[in-house]
Design an enzyme around this catalytic site. Structure first.
Site, PDB file in Angstrom:
ATOM      1  N   ASN A 125       0.609  -1.270  -0.335  1.00 14.46           N
ATOM      2  CA  ASN A 125      -0.286  -0.175  -0.358  1.00 14.46           C
ATOM      3  C   ASN A 125       1.122   1.386  -0.303  1.00 14.46           C
ATOM      4  O   ASN A 125       0.875   2.496   1.069  1.00 14.46           O
ATOM      5  CB  ASN A 125      -1.202   0.185   1.456  1.00 14.46           C
ATOM      6  CG  ASN A 125      -2.347   1.054   1.418  1.00 14.46           C
ATOM      7  OD1 ASN A 125      -2.316   2.203   0.840  1.00 14.46           O
ATOM      8  ND2 ASN A 125      -2.843   0.575   2.294  1.00 14.46           N
ATOM      9  N   ASP A 126       1.130   1.320  -0.835  1.00 13.20           N
ATOM     10  CA  ASP A 126       2.163   2.624  -1.181  1.00 13.20           C
ATOM     11  C   ASP A 126       2.746   4.216  -0.600  1.00 13.20           C
ATOM     12  O   ASP A 126       3.174   4.578  -0.454  1.00 13.20           O
ATOM     13  CB  ASP A 126       2.330   3.268  -2.746  1.00 13.20           C
ATOM     14  CG  ASP A 126       3.590   2.518  -3.387  1.00 13.20           C
ATOM     15  OD1 ASP A 126       4.760   1.968  -2.615  1.00 13.20           O
ATOM     16  OD2 ASP A 126       3.796   2.968  -4.899  1.00 13.20           O
ATOM     17  N   PRO A 127       1.032   4.253  -0.681  1.00  7.28           N
ATOM     18  CA  PRO A 127       1.270   5.664   0.048  1.00  7.28           C
ATOM     19  C   PRO A 127       0.292   5.861   1.413  1.00  7.28           C
ATOM     20  O   PRO A 127       0.365   6.837   1.908  1.00  7.28           O
ATOM     21  CB  PRO A 127      -0.293   6.447  -0.832  1.00  7.28           C
ATOM     22  CG  PRO A 127      -0.914   5.089  -1.313  1.00  7.28           C
ATOM     23  CD  PRO A 127      -0.132   4.489  -1.735  1.00  7.28           C
TER      24      PRO A 127
END
Ligand code: GLC
Length: 801
Positions: A493-495
C-alpha cells in the site's frame, strides 16, 4: 452494448460508437519499439524508454476530440473544391454511416464509412521490426466514381519527452525535417532533433507515390497559424508546399492522390512510421515493408504468435464472461503489464526516469509464466540484480541501463529508505517460475547483488537460492516492537507512509507466504535443516500475528511507532483494511474460525456490488503522519476506493476456506466484461482491468480509472486459473484442486504444462464448491491430486468432485 461488443472467435472487442466516455487504447509492438493506439487512430509511439526516445506527440490531458499523435484525412473532389474528413472520426468529428474499431491482439483495425467511402486501416508493429504499419484500404462504396486523396499525418515530439514541455525555444530550434526524393515520386520524409541527425531519425513513408508533403504544423493548419486540426486549411489546396522544416512544431503530412476510383473499387496504401540511424541502412527494410505480401505475411505471424501464446491454457466454464476474460483478454493484459510495466498508458505517462518497479514486475511476471518462460526468466534475473546484499531490494530500476533507485522514499529524509515488502515478492516469482518450468537448475545460477564499490564494480554475487534466503533474512532481522516486520517507507500500500518504527501486518503475512514457499522448495530439494529453520520462523511469526493483530472480528493492518493499531475497531477512520484479512488467510496464519470471521468482515464492511474496497471508512482530512493515502478524498484510490489489485487476494482467500460461491461472485463483480452494459458509469475499456474504481463513499461510485497497467491483471489471472479453477503448478507437478461456484456442473480446460498437454474435464455432479473425490489420467485412477508427469504429448484427465 452502447459502445461495442466482444467477438471471441476473432479475439477482438469491437467498438461501434467512437464517442466512448474516455479514449480506449490498445498496445502495438513493445518497449523496444511501439506504444499505444487509441480507438480513434491517435498514437503514442516510442523506441525504447518513452522518457528519452519518444516519437509522436500524444498529450492525454487534451480533450478527446483533439488530434493526438497521428491521424488520417481523406478528401474527395466536389464541384466547388474538396470535402475533407477523417475516417477515424477524430479530429474532424463528421457524422459516420458506420464506425468500427476492432481491438485485436497486437493490432487495431478501424473500419469506417463516411460519404460513400469505406476505409479499413490496420495498425500494427511487425515482429522483430521497428516500424508501425498503417495498412489502409479505401473503397468507393458510392454509386459514382470519386476522385479521392488520402493524407496521413503524424505530429512529432522532441525525443526527450519532458523537454518538449519545459522548453519552448530550445526544443523547436532543434526540430528538423527533410525529404529523400526517390524515383517515381516515392518519398521518405525524415524528422529529427538536430543532434540526432545520423543517429536517430524518425521517418514516415508510403508504398505509394507522394505528390507533395508538409512538415510544418503552422503551414499545415493554415489560417495564418490559427487553423485547427478539425479543419486544416492546407487540405483545400491541391498540393502541400514541400517545405522541409528547419525549426518549429514538426509534422509529416503525405499527399496521396489515389485518383478516380470507380464504384466498388478498392485501393491499398501501406504507411510506415519508424526510426533509423541512416536512410541508406534502412532503405532495404523500408522497401521490404512496401510489399503487400510481406505485410500480409507479418500480420499473419502476429496471429500465429497469439495462437501459440494463448494455447497454454484455454477453458470452458458455464460462465461465458469468465471464459472471455481468462481465454483472451486477461492473458493479453498480463503480457502487456509484463512488457510495459508501469511505463506508458493514458495514466502512466512515462515522462520521467521512473523505470520499472521491483514489486510491480515481480508480480506481473507471474501472469506470463506459462506463456513466455524465457522472457519471464530474463525479467526475473534483472529483478534479482537490483537486490542488495542485505536482502532488501531497490524499489525501481531502468531495465535498459540497470540503474536502480529507492523510489519516493528518497524524498523524505526522516523515513526509512526501503520498502518493507519489495524483497519478498521475488521469492514468489522465482518459486512460481520453477513450478511452471521444472527448471530447478535456475536456483544455482550466480547473479550479482546490486551493491557496487567505488569503481562501480559488483561486490558480491550469489546463487538465486542465496538471493531468496537473503530476502527472508532481511525481513526476519528487521522487526519492530511486537515482533512484526517493520514497514520501511511503505509496503504494497504505497501511499501509507508512517513514521519510522511502524510495523506492517501485511508484510508479516507476505513473509508467511514466502516461508511456506521456501519450506516446500527445501522439502522438494531434500534439505531438512532448512525446512526446520524456516518452519520455525514461520511458526514464530504466526504466533506474533495471532497474539497481537486479531481485533475481535478482523486483523489489524499496521502498528504505528507508538504501538497504536491502524485498521482496528478503536480507530474512527480506516477501521478495517482488506489486505490484512486476505493475506492472513493466504499465509495460513489465520485458521478456521478466525479465517471465516475475517472474510465475513470483508464481506460485511468492505464489499460492494462493484468490487471490494481497500479500507473503510476513508480518511476525511489530509494527515501528513499517514502520508499519501489521505491526499485522496474518501472512496478514491487507496483511501477506501475499490483498489482492484487487492480483490483477487480475497478471491484466493475464499478458495482457501472453500467458499467457491463467494470467490466466483467476487470475480464476476470486477470482471470488466460484465461492465459492458454499464460503461457510462464505469467509463473505461471493458476488455482490460483497471487499477481503481471509486468506492461508495464517493459521489461517483463505480467510475474506473487507470486501465491496463496494473497488478490486477496478473493476480486476477492467477486467482481464476490457479485457485478458482484450481489448476496449480507445484514443485511436484500440476495440481488439480478447483474451488468453484457450486452451481457449476463442472468445466473443461486444456493446459500445457512442462512437456504435456492435459485435456482436463472436471465433473461436479455433487454440486460442491471444493474437494476432489477422484482423478483419472487416461482412465487410470491416480493417488492424490497432483498429475504425474507422463511421457506423452497429450493426456486425458477426468476429475470428479
Ligand atoms: C500502484 C503501484 C503499486 C502499489 C499499488 C498500491 O499500483 O504501482 O506498486 O502496490 O499502487 O498502492
Amino acid at each position: 452494448m452502447k459502445y461495442g461488443f466482444f467477438d471471441d472467435k476473432k479475439r477482438e472487442y469491437i467498438i461501434t460508437n467512437p464517442k466512448t466516455p474516455t479514449k480506449w487504447i490498445n498496445y502495438v509492438g513493445g518497449l523496444n519499439f511501439g506504444g499505444f493506439v487509441d480507438h480513434t487512430g491517435g498514437s503514442l509511439i516510442c523506441k525504447g524508454d518513452p522518457a528519452i526516445n519518444r516519437i509522436t506527440k500524444y498529450i492525454p490531458q487534451m480533450p478527446d476530440s483533439e488530434f493526438k499523435g497521428e491521424t488520417l484525412y481523406i478528401r474527395f473532389k466536389t464541384d466547388d473544391g474538396y470535402k475533407v474528413f477523417s475516417p477515424f472520426f477524430v479530429p474532424t468529428l463528421d457524422d459516420y454511416d458506420k464506425y468500427e474499431c476492432h481491438v485485436g491482439l497486437g493490432y487495431t483495425k478501424i473500419i469506417s464509412e463516411f460519404y460513400g467511402i469505406r476505409c479499413e486501416a490496420t495498425i500494427f508493429v511487425p515482429f522483430d521490426s521497428e516500424r508501425v504499419i498503417r495498412d489502409i484500404k479505401v473503397t468507393n462504396i458510392s454509386n459514382e466514381t470519386m476522385d479521392i486523396d488520402i493524407i496521413p499525418v503524424a505530429e512529432y515530439t522532441h525525443f526527450e519527452a519532458l523537454k518538449q514541455f519545459n522548453n519552448n525555444d530550445w526544443v523547436p530550434q532543434t526540430m528538423q525535417s527533410d525529404c529523400v526524393f526517390e524515383e517515381d515520386g516515392y518519398k521518405i520524409v525524415f524528422q529529427y532533433a538536430f543532434m540526432k541527425k545520423d543517429t536517430a531519425m524518425n521517418y514516415y513513408t508510403s508504398n505509394y507515390p507522394i505528390a507533395s508533403f508538409e512538415t510544418d504544423r503552422k503551414t499545415f493548419l493554415g489560417n495564418m497559424g490559427y487553423g485547427t486540426w478539425q479543419n486544416p486549411q492546407s487540405l483545400y489546396d491541391d498540393e502541400f508546399t514541400n517545405y522541409q522544416a528547419r525549426r518549429g512544431d514538426n509534422v509529416c503530412a503525405l499527399m496521396h492522390h489515389l485518383g478516380k476510383i470507380k464504384s466498388g473499387e478498392e485501393k491499398r496504401v501501406i504507411l510506415q512510421l519508424g526510426q533509423c540511424a541512416s536512410y541508406k541502412e534502412e532503405m532495404c527494410e523500408i522497401n521490404k515493408f512496401r510489399n503487400e505480401n510481406v505485410v500480409d505475411e507479418e500480420f499473419k505471424k502476429l496471429g500465429e504468435y497469439w495462437d501459440e501464446y494463448l494455447s497454454s491454457l484455454s477453458v470452458e466454464t458455464p460462465n461465458s464472461e469468465f471464459n472471455t476474460m481468462v481465454n483472451i483478454h486477461n492473458p493479453r493484459q498480463c503480457y502487456m503489464t509484463k512488457n510495459w510495466s508501469r511505463y506508458l498508458s493514458l495514466y502512466q505517462l512515462g515522462l520521467g526516469a521512473r523505470g520499472i518497479g521491483f514489486r510491480d514486475s515481480s508480480q506481473d511476471v507471474m501472469g506470463v509464466l506459462a506463456n513466455m518462460k524465457d522472457e519471464a526468466r530474463e525479467l526475473i534475473e534483472k529483478l534479482l540484480k537490483v537486490q542488495l546484499r542485505n536482502g532488501s531490494a531497490m524499489h525501481q530500476f531502468n531495465p535498459i541501463s540497470m540503474i536502480a533507485n529507492r523510489g519516493d522514499s528518497e524524498e523524505m529524509e526522516d523515513r526509512p529508505d526501503y520498502y518493507g515488502d519489495d524483497n519478498l515478492w521475488i521469492i514468489y516469482s522465482v518459486c512460481e517460475y520453477i513450478k511452471e518450468t521444472g527448471d530447478f537448475d535456475f536456483l544455482q545460477k550466480e547473479i550479482e547483488f546490486y551493491d557496487k564499490d567505488k569503481n562501480e564494480q559488483t561486490i558480491e554475487s550469489g546463487s538465486v537460492l542465496e538471493h531468496l534466503e537473503r530476502s527472508i533474512n532481511f525481513t526476519h532481522d528487521n522487526v519492530g516492537k511486537h515482533g512484526l516486520p517493520l514497514l520501511g517507507f511503505a509496503d504494497w500500500n504505497d501511499p501509507t507512509n508512517l513514521p519510522t518504527g511502524a510495523e506492517s501486518v501485511f508484510i508479516a503475512n507476505q513473509y508467511g507466504v514466502a516461508l511456506n514457499e521456501l519450506c516446500d522448495l527445501f522439502e522438494y530439494l531434500g534439505d531438512e535443516d532448512k525446512v526446520e529453520k524456516y518452519r520455525k520462523y514461520y511458526n514464530e511469526m504466526k504466533d506474533v500475528v495471532n497474539e497481537h493483530c486479531w481485533d475481535g472480528e478482523w486483523y489489524v493492518r499496521y502498528f504505528t511507532n507508538d504501538g497504536i493499531p491502524i485498521g482496528s475497531k478503536i480507530n474512527t477512520e480506516g477501521k478495517i483494511y482488506t489486505n490484512a484479512q486476505s493475506w492472513s488467510i493466504m499465509s495460513g496464519f489465520a485458521k478456521d474460525e478466525r479465517a471465516k470471521k475475517a472474510l465475513d468482515s470483508v464481506n460485511k464492511y468492505l464489499n460492494t456490488e462493484k468490487g471490494i474496497k481497500l479500507s473503510y471508512p476513508g480518511y476525511e482530512k489530509y494527515d501528513p503522519a499517514k502520508g499519501g493515502i489521505s491526499t485522496f478524498p474518501p472512496g478514491a484510490k487507496e483511501n477506501g476506493g475499490i483498489f482492484l489489485h487487492s480483490n483477487p487476494w480475497v478471491m484466493i482467500a475464499e478458495t482457501i476456506v472453500g467458499n467457491g460461491e463467494r470467490a466466483v461472485q467476487y470475480y464476476n463483480q470486477i470482471n470488466p466484461v460484465t461492465k459492458n452494459d454499464k460503461i457510462d458509469e464505469y467509463e473505461l475499456e471493458p476488455y482490460v482491468y483497471a487499477q481503481n474504481i471509486l468506492g461508495n463513499e464517493h459521489p461517483q461510485f463505480g467510475l474506473a480509472r487507470n486501465s491496463w497497467l496494473s497488478g490486477t491483471a496478473s493476480w486476477t489471472y492467477q486467482a481464476a486459473t490457479k485457485y478458482i479453477l484450481g489448476i496449480k503448478p507445484t514443485f511436484k507437478g500440476l495440481m488439480i484442486n478447483p474451488c468453484i461456484d457450486p452451481k457449476w456442473n463442472g468445466f473443461k480446460a486444456v493446459r500445457k504444462f512442462r512437456k504435456t498437454t492435459y485435456n482436463i474435464e472436471v465433473v461436479n455432479e455433487s454440486r460442491t464448491s471444493k474437494g476432489v473425490k477422484k482423478i483419472l489420467v487416461d482412465n487410470v485412477e491416480i493417488d492424490g491430486n497432483i498429475l504425474p508427469s507422463i511421457d506423452a504429448d497429450e493426456c486425458k484427465v477426468r476429475v470428479i468432485m
